[in-house]
Design an enzyme around this catalytic site. Structure first.
Site, PDB file in Angstrom:
ATOM      1  N   CYS A  83       0.817  -1.212   0.000  1.00 57.97           N
ATOM      2  CA  CYS A  83       0.000   0.000   0.000  1.00 57.97           C
ATOM      3  C   CYS A  83       0.851   1.263   0.000  1.00 57.97           C
ATOM      4  O   CYS A  83       0.518   2.251  -0.664  1.00 57.97           O
ATOM      5  CB  CYS A  83      -0.958  -0.005   1.199  1.00 57.97           C
ATOM      6  SG  CYS A  83      -0.159  -0.055   2.824  1.00 57.97           S
TER       7      CYS A  83
ATOM      8  N   MET B 261       6.011   1.187   8.855  1.00 60.59           N
ATOM      9  CA  MET B 261       4.622   0.767   8.888  1.00 60.59           C
ATOM     10  C   MET B 261       3.742   1.887   8.326  1.00 60.59           C
ATOM     11  O   MET B 261       4.005   3.069   8.560  1.00 60.59           O
ATOM     12  CB  MET B 261       4.188   0.445  10.322  1.00 60.59           C
ATOM     13  CG  MET B 261       5.017  -0.632  10.989  1.00 60.59           C
ATOM     14  SD  MET B 261       4.832  -2.223  10.167  1.00 60.59           S
ATOM     15  CE  MET B 261       5.971  -3.223  11.131  1.00 60.59           C
TER      16      MET B 261
ATOM     17  N   ARG C  82      21.259  -4.889  15.778  1.00 62.95           N
ATOM     18  CA  ARG C  82      21.327  -3.892  16.854  1.00 62.95           C
ATOM     19  C   ARG C  82      21.813  -2.552  16.321  1.00 62.95           C
ATOM     20  O   ARG C  82      22.794  -2.483  15.577  1.00 62.95           O
ATOM     21  CB  ARG C  82      22.287  -4.373  17.951  1.00 62.95           C
ATOM     22  CG  ARG C  82      22.257  -3.537  19.227  1.00 62.95           C
ATOM     23  CD  ARG C  82      23.412  -3.869  20.153  1.00 62.95           C
ATOM     24  NE  ARG C  82      24.651  -3.212  19.755  1.00 62.95           N
ATOM     25  CZ  ARG C  82      25.854  -3.759  19.825  1.00 62.95           C
ATOM     26  NH1 ARG C  82      26.014  -5.005  20.241  1.00 62.95           N
ATOM     27  NH2 ARG C  82      26.930  -3.084  19.443  1.00 62.95           N
TER      28      ARG C  82
ATOM     29  N   CYS D 181      33.867  -3.728  18.633  1.00 59.48           N
ATOM     30  CA  CYS D 181      34.050  -3.406  20.052  1.00 59.48           C
ATOM     31  C   CYS D 181      34.868  -2.140  20.279  1.00 59.48           C
ATOM     32  O   CYS D 181      35.669  -2.064  21.222  1.00 59.48           O
ATOM     33  CB  CYS D 181      34.711  -4.579  20.777  1.00 59.48           C
ATOM     34  SG  CYS D 181      33.867  -6.155  20.537  1.00 59.48           S
TER      35      CYS D 181
END
Length: 622
Positions: free
Chosen positions: A59, A80, A321, A541
């Site tokens: 849509c 959405m 993440r 890291c």
């Protein structure tokens, strides 16, 4: 959403009608997709004049395509359809300018117009997604609309709209559209206009509501009383690594947790969903432009394999993440970890148990939905054999693997963990088996893809140096992960959005986007004036990151094994410093949608693998 099938339904991609303005609507019955036509993920992306319209034939794609064709403007990406109701601008493509967009709730005194966007809330027949249609005609007692992904059958012959919705004009000029009793709700309509009379008041977020609050829990009656259930394998592994029932390595942080406002929580959800779509768009763009792909420092002979991985529609991302800086100064994304992200168990399980044990009130665990969303993501995978989890022999990876194993098994799949790769073997058919003779077909890994690529680079060096190169008796990590007969989660294409070379591409595709920090492949005057962060395009890291302030002073730096990699330069936007700790917000996705939040903290401005994960909750509105 689930549709009721009928005999008039036509297959995916078949025109079902032509709307006013000469825009074709297509069937979106995905169950009937022709794999010979729609071979790859890219085949499902809709473009007009090189401008991305959306995913075929949903849509949102139709609404954006209708507006571009008839009005010359489009709205920004949304995850959405219901989120469109929160947008307050559209982009005029020809002039590259923003135009005002105002929202009017169902029952407003301003009637919709031709070309208005009609928006449904999530729920009912539009569960999770909501819906959007274009209003093509307005009457006192009805509106006519055009749309996709509502039905799969052709529109009635000679009709240039999909259906009518009953309307009623109130005595005070209030205009109402009918909502059926199936749980679906019309939020209202959006009009491109500068006139905001009777529109929804767009309240700007109060900057202070994005500040993270540091709090201290009360010590329970029994000091150091146990709260991790060591009968559960994942919790026992976490307990062993932490040397006790604790969430923090640092004793000074043992009782510390963080609160965020409900407005900040909503902002994180919206940003996560929107950024995921942006990173996916940028991934597709990079793979379509070889000159950009070269900047990612990947072995050239793997480029086609990466493209095939992206094209394979079964190679979907399970989870990932985002790392954010969030404060009164804004919400900015640092990077996207969708290859081998960590902290799932801390956020999805441990922080909730910690908050409960310390009887923290006044809010909701920000990671409470993560496990269930992971289960839902794994249920959506069409897997027909054992899923093997590959992990290194590392305490953190052990509890991480056990937590994910729990999610996979709860989803109904059989799962086995393999620590290291020494027990793997070749069978007589040149396939890879585990120690019990089960063939590896589906893998979820904690290893980074770059570890496997380094093996390839070393092998290439051996060949160039004329070192005798024999097939290894035991499979190597690269033999496993790059095997054409093994499906790996997260897929090979995640090398692209996880690589920091994607960040300058995003800034080009989405200039001045509020969630993005200015990032470049070259150090320029703007970055020097603002202060900047140097990052290797591949790294983990916090390794080899250097932070330079506006006075050209290095204020933080970490060593590592990625000093030889190419770098990008990102505008300095420091983490908030709260009660002697820098605090980074992490959001997690499942199936590409927001699934939970947590925080990582450190005395350093650079978060690394030794940084603590502390509990985060969303405060209840007062």
């Amino acid at each position: 959403m689930t549709k009721i099938k009928n005999r008039q339904d036509v297959s995916f991609g078949t025109p079902i009608g032509v709307a006013l303005g000469n825009v074709i609507a297509y069937s979106s019955d995905y169950e009937t997709t022709n794999p010979l036509i729609y071979k790859s993920r890219s085949d499902f992306r809709s473009y007009v004049d090189g401008i991305y319209m959306g995913h075929k034939w949903q849509c949102v794609e139709f609404a954006r395509r209708w507006l571009y064709t008839n009005k010359g403007y489009i709205f920004n990406d949304v995850a959405m359809a219901y989120e469109i109701f929160n947008l307050r601008s559209v982009r005029d493509i020809a002039n590259n300018t923003e135009l005002a967009l105002n929202a009017f709730e169902n029952g407003a005194k301003r009637l919709p117009e031709l070309g208005s966007l009609l928006i449904w809330e999530e729920g009912g027949e539009f569960e999770e997604t909501g819906h959007v249609a274009i209003i093509t005609a307005v009457f006192n007692d009805k509106v006519q609309i055009a749309e996709q992904n509502m039905a799969f059958s052709p529109w009635p012959k000679g009709q240039n709209y999909s259906r009518e919705i009953k309307a009623k004009l109130g005595d005070d000029g209030d205009y109402w559209l009918h909502c059926p009793s199936d749980g679906s709700t019309i939020l209202g309509w959006l009009i491109q206009t500068d006139d905001a009379e009777n529109a929804v008041i767009a309240t700007l977020p109060i900057p202070a509501l994005f500040n993270i609050e540091s709090c201290t829990a009360l010590l329970p009656n029994k000091d150091n009383s146990p709260w991790l259930n060591i009968a559960n394998d994942d919790e026992y592994a976490f307990f062993k690594m932490m040397n006790g029932h604790q969430l923090s390595y640092n004793k000074s942080s043992a009782l510390r947790y963080y609160n965020i406002s409900s407005q900040a929580q909503i902002a994180l959800e919206t940003a996560t969903d929107e950024l995921h779509q942006m990173f996916m768009h940028a991934t597709d763009y990079v793979l379509e432009h070889p000159e950009l792909l070269e900047k990612f420092g990947l072995p050239t002979h793997l480029h086609e394999k990466i493209k095939r991985s992206w094209s394979n529609r079964a190679n979907q991302l399970v989870t990932s993440r985002f790392d954010f800086s969030m404060s009164e100064y804004g919400l900015k994304v640092y990077e996207y970890n969708c290859d081998s992200a960590s902290c799932y168990m801390e956020v999805g399980k441990v922080q909730g148990k910690w908050l409960k044990h310390y009887k923290v009130k006044g809010g909701t665990d920000a990671g409470k939905d993560l496990f269930n969303q992971l289960v839902k993501a794994w249920k959506a995978r069409a897997i027909n054999s054992v899923i093997h989890i590959l992990q290194d022999d590392d305490p953190e990876e052990t509890y991480h693997a056990l937590f994910m194993k729990n999610a996979i098994e709860t989803a109904g799949h059989e799962c086995k963990i393999i620590v290291g790769i020494d027990t793997l073997k070749w069978n007589e058919h040149n396939e890879i088996e585990d120690s019990t003779g089960i063939k590896l077909q589906w893998i979820w890994k904690t290893w980074a893809w770059e570890t496997a690529l380094d093996e390839i680079r070393n092998s290439e060096d051996e060949i160039r140096n004329k070192v005798k190169h024999l097939k290894h008796e035991k499979p190597r990590l690269s033999d496993v992960l790059l095997n054409d007969n093994i499906m790996v989660f997260e897929p090979l294409w995640t090398l692209i959005p996880s690589n920091k070379a994607i960040l300058p591409v995003l800034c080009t595709l989405f200039p001045n986007h509020p969630y993005l920090l200015n990032t470049s492949f070259e150090l320029n005057d703007d970055l020097i004036r603002s202060g900047y962060v140097t990052k290797p395009i591949v790294g983990r890291c916090g390794a080899n990151i250097k932070i330079v302030d506006e006075h050209q002073q290095v204020i933080a730096e970490k060593s590592g094994n990625f000093e030889t990699r190419d770098q990008i330069y990102q505008t300095l936007f420091p983490l908030p410093y709260i009660n002697n700790l820098y605090v980074q917000v992490c959001t997690f996705t499942a199936n590409g949608n927001y699934a939970g939040s947590g925080v990582r903290v450190d005395t350093s401005m650079i978060i690394d693998r030794d940084s603590d994960c502390l509990a985060l909750q969303c405060k209840h509105d007062t």
